[in-house]
Design a protein around this motif. Sequence first.
Motif, PDB file in Angstrom:
ATOM      1  N   ASN A 258      14.451   9.845  -4.805  1.00  0.00           N
ATOM      2  CA  ASN A 258      14.922  11.204  -5.521  1.00  0.00           C
ATOM      3  C   ASN A 258      13.727  11.836  -6.213  1.00  0.00           C
ATOM      4  OD1 ASN A 258      17.311  11.194  -4.109  1.00  0.00           O
ATOM      5  ND2 ASN A 258      18.533  10.418  -5.959  1.00  0.00           N
ATOM      6  N   TYR A 259      13.988  13.150  -6.277  1.00  0.00           N
ATOM      7  CA  TYR A 259      13.130  14.012  -6.896  1.00  0.00           C
ATOM      8  C   TYR A 259      13.222  13.966  -8.342  1.00  0.00           C
ATOM      9  CZ  TYR A 259       9.832  17.838  -8.119  1.00  0.00           C
ATOM     10  OH  TYR A 259       8.814  18.653  -8.679  1.00  0.00           O
ATOM     11  N   ILE A 260      12.429  13.934  -9.405  1.00  0.00           N
ATOM     12  CA  ILE A 260      12.467  14.363 -10.797  1.00  0.00           C
ATOM     13  C   ILE A 260      11.103  14.951 -11.317  1.00  0.00           C
ATOM     14  CG2 ILE A 260      12.069  12.067 -11.507  1.00  0.00           C
ATOM     15  CD1 ILE A 260      14.086  12.714 -13.865  1.00  0.00           C
ATOM     16  N   ARG A 261      11.419  15.805 -12.023  1.00  0.00           N
ATOM     17  CA  ARG A 261      10.429  16.592 -12.372  1.00  0.00           C
ATOM     18  C   ARG A 261      10.511  16.939 -14.086  1.00  0.00           C
ATOM     19  NH1 ARG A 261       8.390  22.027 -12.968  1.00  0.00           N
ATOM     20  NH2 ARG A 261       6.160  22.338 -12.930  1.00  0.00           N
ATOM     21  N   LYS A 262       9.387  16.546 -14.896  1.00  0.00           N
ATOM     22  CA  LYS A 262       9.212  17.079 -16.266  1.00  0.00           C
ATOM     23  C   LYS A 262       8.639  18.468 -16.374  1.00  0.00           C
ATOM     24  CE  LYS A 262       7.985  15.784 -20.632  1.00  0.00           C
ATOM     25  NZ  LYS A 262       7.338  14.637 -21.640  1.00  0.00           N
ATOM     26  N   ASN A 263       9.511  19.556 -16.814  1.00  0.00           N
ATOM     27  CA  ASN A 263       8.467  20.803 -17.055  1.00  0.00           C
ATOM     28  C   ASN A 263       7.715  20.500 -18.273  1.00  0.00           C
ATOM     29  OD1 ASN A 263       9.782  22.109 -14.935  1.00  0.00           O
ATOM     30  ND2 ASN A 263      11.552  22.721 -15.920  1.00  0.00           N
ATOM     31  N   GLU A 264       6.490  20.728 -17.884  1.00  0.00           N
ATOM     32  CA  GLU A 264       5.392  20.561 -19.052  1.00  0.00           C
ATOM     33  C   GLU A 264       4.764  21.925 -19.265  1.00  0.00           C
ATOM     34  OE1 GLU A 264       3.678  16.697 -19.505  1.00  0.00           O
ATOM     35  OE2 GLU A 264       4.028  16.497 -17.535  1.00  0.00           O
ATOM     36  N   GLN A 265       3.908  22.513 -18.136  1.00  0.00           N
ATOM     37  CA  GLN A 265       2.842  23.426 -18.560  1.00  0.00           C
ATOM     38  C   GLN A 265       3.542  24.788 -18.021  1.00  0.00           C
ATOM     39  OE1 GLN A 265      -0.481  21.774 -16.277  1.00  0.00           O
ATOM     40  NE2 GLN A 265      -0.800  20.255 -17.755  1.00  0.00           N
ATOM     41  N   VAL A 266       3.314  25.077 -16.668  1.00  0.00           N
ATOM     42  CA  VAL A 266       3.824  26.494 -16.375  1.00  0.00           C
ATOM     43  C   VAL A 266       4.970  26.642 -16.283  1.00  0.00           C
ATOM     44  CG1 VAL A 266       3.384  28.273 -14.720  1.00  0.00           C
ATOM     45  CG2 VAL A 266       1.544  26.796 -15.061  1.00  0.00           C
ATOM     46  N   VAL A 267       5.950  26.685 -17.514  1.00  0.00           N
ATOM     47  CA  VAL A 267       7.333  27.115 -17.499  1.00  0.00           C
ATOM     48  C   VAL A 267       7.694  28.566 -18.248  1.00  0.00           C
ATOM     49  CG1 VAL A 267       9.277  25.930 -18.344  1.00  0.00           C
ATOM     50  CG2 VAL A 267       7.297  24.511 -17.757  1.00  0.00           C
ATOM     51  N   LYS A 268       8.632  29.223 -17.708  1.00  0.00           N
ATOM     52  CA  LYS A 268       9.248  30.306 -18.208  1.00  0.00           C
ATOM     53  C   LYS A 268       9.875  29.669 -19.602  1.00  0.00           C
ATOM     54  CE  LYS A 268       9.403  33.436 -14.318  1.00  0.00           C
ATOM     55  NZ  LYS A 268      10.432  34.124 -13.660  1.00  0.00           N
ATOM     56  N   ALA A 269       9.989  30.500 -20.513  1.00  0.00           N
ATOM     57  CA  ALA A 269      10.835  30.338 -21.688  1.00  0.00           C
ATOM     58  C   ALA A 269      12.274  30.103 -21.197  1.00  0.00           C
ATOM     59  CB  ALA A 269      10.777  31.561 -22.695  1.00  0.00           C
ATOM     60  N   GLY A 270      12.818  29.066 -21.800  1.00  0.00           N
ATOM     61  CA  GLY A 270      14.138  28.638 -21.636  1.00  0.00           C
ATOM     62  C   GLY A 270      14.357  27.720 -20.542  1.00  0.00           C
ATOM     63  N   ASP A 271      13.322  27.521 -19.666  1.00  0.00           N
ATOM     64  CA  ASP A 271      13.774  26.633 -18.344  1.00  0.00           C
ATOM     65  C   ASP A 271      14.072  25.317 -19.058  1.00  0.00           C
ATOM     66  OD1 ASP A 271      13.348  28.667 -16.658  1.00  0.00           O
ATOM     67  OD2 ASP A 271      11.493  27.963 -15.821  1.00  0.00           O
ATOM     68  N   PRO A 272      15.085  24.600 -18.371  1.00  0.00           N
ATOM     69  CA  PRO A 272      15.366  23.512 -18.735  1.00  0.00           C
ATOM     70  C   PRO A 272      14.323  22.462 -18.750  1.00  0.00           C
ATOM     71  CG  PRO A 272      16.841  23.893 -16.816  1.00  0.00           C
ATOM     72  CD  PRO A 272      15.845  25.364 -16.904  1.00  0.00           C
ATOM     73  N   ASP A 273      13.999  21.382 -19.459  1.00  0.00           N
ATOM     74  CA  ASP A 273      13.071  20.161 -19.507  1.00  0.00           C
ATOM     75  C   ASP A 273      12.987  19.412 -18.319  1.00  0.00           C
ATOM     76  OD1 ASP A 273      12.392  20.737 -22.223  1.00  0.00           O
ATOM     77  OD2 ASP A 273      14.211  19.777 -22.656  1.00  0.00           O
ATOM     78  N   ILE A 274      13.891  18.942 -17.482  1.00  0.00           N
ATOM     79  CA  ILE A 274      13.910  18.065 -16.463  1.00  0.00           C
ATOM     80  C   ILE A 274      14.769  18.778 -15.256  1.00  0.00           C
ATOM     81  CG2 ILE A 274      14.599  15.895 -15.640  1.00  0.00           C
ATOM     82  CD1 ILE A 274      14.165  14.947 -18.546  1.00  0.00           C
TER      83      ILE A 274
END
Length: 114
Positions: A21-37
């Motif tokens: 399955n696919y999992i992604r940790k939001n680290e760099q180019v993220v909009k404010a408020g977007d979930p961490d994972i």
Amino acid sequence: MSESRIQTNCINWYKRNYPNNYIRKNEQVVKAGDPDIMICHYGLFIAIEMKQPGKYPTKLQTLKLEQIRRANGHCGVAHSLEEFKDIIQRAEADLEMTPITSAIYEEIGGTDND
């Protein structure tokens, strides 16, 4: 334990248990408020906001999670690996309720009319 360490533990657990399955940790180019994972779990969209114990999502983070929920995504806030697993298990409950498709019937040697 830091939020970063909790995230790492959760991601490592997920990758060990669901390697395809696919999992992604939001680290760099993220909009404010977007979930961490963000996860694609057998076709289900799951978004998880990670927080240290005793901490809570901001109003913007809460609004984003509600937007995901309204779009039939699965989401939640996790302060620990156990809470992370619980969010995954609740999403899996939807998989169990998904009707069996013609392709699955054919795979097991039956038809929709059986």
